[in-house]
Design an enzyme around this catalytic site. Structure first.
Site, PDB file in Angstrom:
ATOM      1  N   TRP A 155       6.966   8.259   8.356  1.00  0.00           N
ATOM      2  CA  TRP A 155       8.052   7.317   8.091  1.00  0.00           C
ATOM      3  C   TRP A 155       9.138   8.029   7.290  1.00  0.00           C
ATOM      4  CZ3 TRP A 155       8.243   3.554   3.533  1.00  0.00           C
ATOM      5  CH2 TRP A 155       9.284   2.633   3.692  1.00  0.00           C
ATOM      6  N   ASP A 187      -1.394   4.412   3.672  1.00  0.00           N
ATOM      7  CA  ASP A 187      -0.274   3.497   3.845  1.00  0.00           C
ATOM      8  C   ASP A 187      -0.683   2.564   4.981  1.00  0.00           C
ATOM      9  OD1 ASP A 187       3.339   3.876   4.416  1.00  0.00           O
ATOM     10  OD2 ASP A 187       2.050   2.111   4.225  1.00  0.00           O
ATOM     11  N   LYS A 227       5.275  -6.922   8.077  1.00  0.00           N
ATOM     12  CA  LYS A 227       5.175  -7.092   9.523  1.00  0.00           C
ATOM     13  C   LYS A 227       4.099  -8.076   9.931  1.00  0.00           C
ATOM     14  CE  LYS A 227       7.361  -3.020   9.193  1.00  0.00           C
ATOM     15  NZ  LYS A 227       7.673  -2.408   7.905  1.00  0.00           N
TER      16      LYS A 227
END
Lengths: 431, 479
Positions: free
Chosen positions: A161, A242, A278
């Site tokens: 990311w 993560d 999300k």
């Protein structure tokens, strides 16, 4: 008349005042003269460009936010109900404790590590509510810098990311990479990964994406996770997971947490950043949880107390609203079941879009092998498109990708109208 | 007899951990009379068990325990967090916990800075409740806000801060605004930003809000205290303050409280503000206003932002951090903002771009809910008026409590002068009580306050003010 004269005098005096202020200002150089223009964010910057685009055909495949089959933001039913329920339960806006809403952090770590987690049973998990994934990562990064030996680097996958490097750098940590993505196959470079992990210095910190790797969509299989775990154990490393897509990846929250649970059960020291942006669609509410699996209850208390001090200096205490919603949903049997159903719907739609994209690409006559798109998993796909192609797509066809060619997998419905570009840059429009 | 137990994961480590030695003692009977020497006796007794299944189950349990002990022993040697010390609990929040745990019916909390009504309960603004309903019925999505907050919120925050004045039109200045995570979040962002681009010594008042010192310290920035509180007059040590600031190096950052100084409640007068501004201009110091109580101090938004207007008039560049926690009662929603007053549009854009980068690596983008409430209220003229009325009432209750406390102290004959209670302003009052007196207040009277003598006026009610006055009288006389 005196009124209008007075008005004129006032006007004049105001404009004189303004000029005086300007003179006063100009006589002192700006305090900020040395501040250079900063580059726009690589991901949100795309959304900005997309917003400014006036074409009716435009498609945003850049930012990681879920859209339904009409291309609209999707508020989960369980969230609506959870919000109503939380407003019945909670009646004020008082400060949360610095570590956040306790029922929220409790249910959050249960979701991540499993209801039967040994670490939770033994009260070895220090947990703090944080501002979504980014906040959890930042909290963890600051914690690492403060309590690991000076100069401890953090190892991250060679594709990761965009914000990871910046977060850890801003916390003062040195970044190192391990091989992860294999551009040739567009899948996992397992050999390179294991080799690099094998060469880790003792007590390194390794960042791993728990599921739905961002941006490649390439995840290790369960067997591959076990191999990774063995090496991590051997090298005595710490793992920073993560996890931003639990439930969103396969549709099954237990499956998606496989890696986290595997490592926790192997007694590897874990830091975990959980995001509810999300999988609950709570993006702007900034709901997340930072946790550390420790060796003992006593150590968890110490770690929690220190992480609390760090959090106090960043945001004092976290925002109430989102945590109340998540807690209300997950602690209610019906709503929790509803959430599991809805997150599966989202994950399934993503999978459907992957299949459809590949089908359409083949139908459009593209000679290339696009099977990596269905082999990859999660919200993102690494298409293999190169920056010049990405620019062409944005400029000429109003389709916005991130520069690394990673694209989002659900936008407007009609895959019929999807413009397909093969790697030679030939334009093929599929109707 | 050497016995190996094999498990699914056949690593060498685990095999060696599972190696067992059985000792069988030849003698019988005498064994039980002597002290156990360990495994042998246990297994000898167990050997008597007839059911083989039970024995092997027992052996498996023993094996598991031993494995765990060996693993734990191995872990102990290389424990990652072994050096992590237990941190001391936060002082003010610790007070709240102690207060909650106290069972005394007369207990009073004068610790944490959150407003309480006359029944000692948290107060949710009616205008906030209405805004909440408006938002719910609007069925909004929960998408990410822009990194610096929504344009509507930015406009609302600026409107509030500058009391509706158009800064560009009136002063020709450009204000860069970014939503932040409450007052602390804005503070942290301000220091991160300053540290990146204009590092300098940070001057804070003596005393100041504890978190100011903590954040500056945590970030490793240089901190100097300027004189502020005068224990003799229980007011402002203005000459000391000016003297100290006059000696500050150019580029130093001066942290000022826009109104309702925390913890003392002592604010400079308008003339004093003007002098401070002049010193900042002459010595090229950079003022930084912490604005957490606008409207909460006098009840009037415009009055409470006078210091900012004076600095604008004096042509200074400065930044302001703003909290909506107290004046909207939105504590836990973490609504805040940072405003940087710049000289030109071009500079403002550059500053904005760099602030976004700092935000992106801290929490990406700000929480939307509280911001939506604030912008709904400020953007709706009816709600805005309603909110201002409520704010006046809330501030009014605090002013009333100050008057009552002073009256009670004077009428009960508490030694010393108590006019500072009413001349100070805002949520807090520096009573002048010593740590010893504060301790006694807590132990004897179950009144909770910070050891530096700071009381939160919000904790006073018409029901308990006389009790508190009596207690203060007692500790001042006897401690």
């Amino acid at each position: 008349s005196t009124q209008s004269t007075w008005g004129i005098i006032k006007m004049l005096s105001n404009s004189i005042k303004k000029d005086l202020y300007k003179v006063v200002q100009r006589s002192f150089s700006s305090f900020w003269a040395n501040v250079q223009q900063g580059p726009p964010d690589p991901i949100f910057g795309i959304t900005d460009a997309f917003r400014k685009d006036s074409s009716s055909q435009k498609v945003n495949l850049g930012a990681g936010t879920y859209r339904d089959d009409n291309g609209k933001p999707f508020v989960l039913e369980c969230v609506k109900k959870g919000q109503a329920l939380s407003q019945q339960k909670y009646h004020d806006y008082e400060y949360l404790p610095v570590p956040g809403l306790a029922p929220f952090t409790d249910v959050s770590i249960r979701l991540a590590y499993g209801a039967d987690s040994q670490a939770i049973k033994e009260k070895r998990v220090a947990a703090l509510q944080a501002l979504s994934g980014t906040g959890s990562l930042r909290l963890g990064a600051e914690f690492i810098r403060k309590f690991m030996p000076a100069g401890t680097p953090i190892y991250m996958p060679d594709q990761t990311w965009a914000n990871h490097k910046n977060i850890f750098t801003s916390a003062g940590l040195q970044i190192k990479e391990y091989r992860y993505y294999q551009p040739k196959t567009r899948l996992l470079n397992l050999e390179g990964l294991l080799e690099d992990l094998n060469n880790l210095p003792e007590r390194s910190v390794v960042l791993l994406h728990a599921c739905a790797h961002n941006p490649t969509g390439v995840d290790p299989s369960q067997a591959e996770w076990r191999q990774i775990r063995d090496i991590i154990q051997k090298r005595n490393a710490l793992v920073f997971f993560d996890m931003a897509y639990q439930g969103f990846t396969s549709g099954d929250t237990e499956l998606d947490a496989y890696a986290v649970r595997l490592f926790a059960d192997a007694n590897i020291p874990i830091l975990l950043a959980q995001s509810y942006a999300k999988n609950f669609g709570l993006y702007g509410m900034r709901v997340g949880c930072f946790s550390v699996v420790c060796q003992s209850e006593e150590e968890a208390r110490r770690v929690q107390s220190q992480a609390t001090i760090i959090a106090r200096g960043i945001w004092s205490n976290p925002p109430v609203e989102g945590a109340r919603i998540v807690e209300s949903v997950l602690n209610d049997k019906e709503l929790s079941q509803l959430w599991h159903k809805e997150v599966k719907i989202m994950a399934d739609r993503v999978k459907t879009m992957r299949d459809q994209l590949v089908v359409n690409l083949r139908k459009s006559g593209s000679p290339h092998d696009w099977s990596h798109i269905t082999k990859q998993i999660g919200m993102f796909a690494f298409t293999g498109l190169q920056p010049p192609q990405v620019e062409t797509l944005a400029r000429d066809h109003h389709i916005y990708f991130t520069k690394d060619g990673s694209c989002l997998l659900y936008t407007s419905d009609a895959a019929d109208d999807l413009l397909c570009v093969d790697l030679c840059g030939r334009r093929i429009i599929y109707k | 007899v050497l016995i190996f137990f094999f498990f699914k994961q056949k690593t060498a480590y685990e095999i060696s951990a599972c190696t067992y030695f059985f000792f069988f003692q030849a003698e019988d009977g005498i064994r039980d009379a002597q002290e156990s020497r360990g495994l042998g006796d246990v297994y000898k007794r167990q050997y008597q068990r007839r059911v083989h299944g039970e024995l092997s189950k027992f052996l498996m349990q023993r094996l598991n325990t031993l494995t765990q002990q060996l693993v734990a022993a191995q872990r102990q040697q290389d424990d990652v967090f072994a050096d992590v010390q237990l941190a001391p609990p936060d002082v003010i929040l610790g007070l709240t916990l102690a207060f909650k745990a106290d069972q005394d019916p007369n207990k009073v909390s004068l610790g944490v800075g959150a407003y309480r009504d006359d029944d000692g309960k948290p107060y949710v603004f009616q205008s906030v409740r209405k805004a909440e309903q408006k938002i719910v019925s609007a069925n909004l999505d929960k998408e990410y806000a822009p990194i610096d907050g929504t344009p509507e919120f930015i406009k609302a925050a600026q409107k509030l801060l500058f009391a509706g004045e158009d800064i560009l039109a009136k002063y020709g200045r450009h204000v860069v605004t970014s939503q932040c995570v409450g007052g602390t979040g804005s503070l942290r962002l301000a220091f991160e930003f300053l540290n990146r681009f204009k590092p300098g010594t940070i001057y804070v008042s003596n005393p100041t809000w504890a978190n100011h010192n903590q954040i500056v310290e945590y970030m490793g920035l240089r901190l100097v205290q300027y004189p502020y509180w005068c224990p003799k007059t229980k007011g402002l040590n203005f000459s000391g303050m000016i003297e100290c600031l006059s000696q500050a190096a150019p580029g130093s950052i001066i942290l000022l409280h826009a109104c309702a100084h925390n913890p003392t409640g002592v604010d400079p007068t308008a003339e004093q503000w003007r002098e401070i501004a002049k010193v900042c201009r002459e010595k090229r110091l950079f003022p930084y206003f912490d604005n957490a109580y606008q409207g909460f101090a006098s009840g009037d938004l415009e009055k409470d932002s006078l210091s900012l207007r004076i600095f604008l008039e004096e042509g200074l560049q400065f930044l302001v951090t703003q909290s909506f926690a107290k004046n909207f009662g939105l504590y836990g929603e973490r609504v805040g903002a940072i405003h940087v007053v710049c000289n030109s549009k071009e500079i403002a854009e550059r500053v904005s771009s760099q602030m976004k980068i700092v935000v992106r690596v801290t929490y990406s983008n700000p929480p939307i809910h509280g911001a939506r409430l604030v912008q709904t209220i400020i953007g709706d003229s009816q709600l805005f008026d309603e909110w201002r009325q409520e704010l006046k009432q809330v501030a009014g209750r605090i002013i009333q409590m100050r008057a009552m406390l002073r009256q009670e102290l004077e009428s009960q004959g508490a030694p010393g002068k108590w006019d500072h209670i009413t001349s100070q302003i805002g949520m807090f009052s520096y009573t002048g009580l010593t740590p010893k007196q504060c301790d006694l207040l807590t132990q004897k009277y179950h009144i909770y306050l910070v050891k530096n003598g700071r009381i939160s006026i919000c904790g006073l009610t018409t029901k308990n003010v006389s009790y508190v006055a009596r207690a203060i009288k007692d500790v001042v006389e006897n401690a």
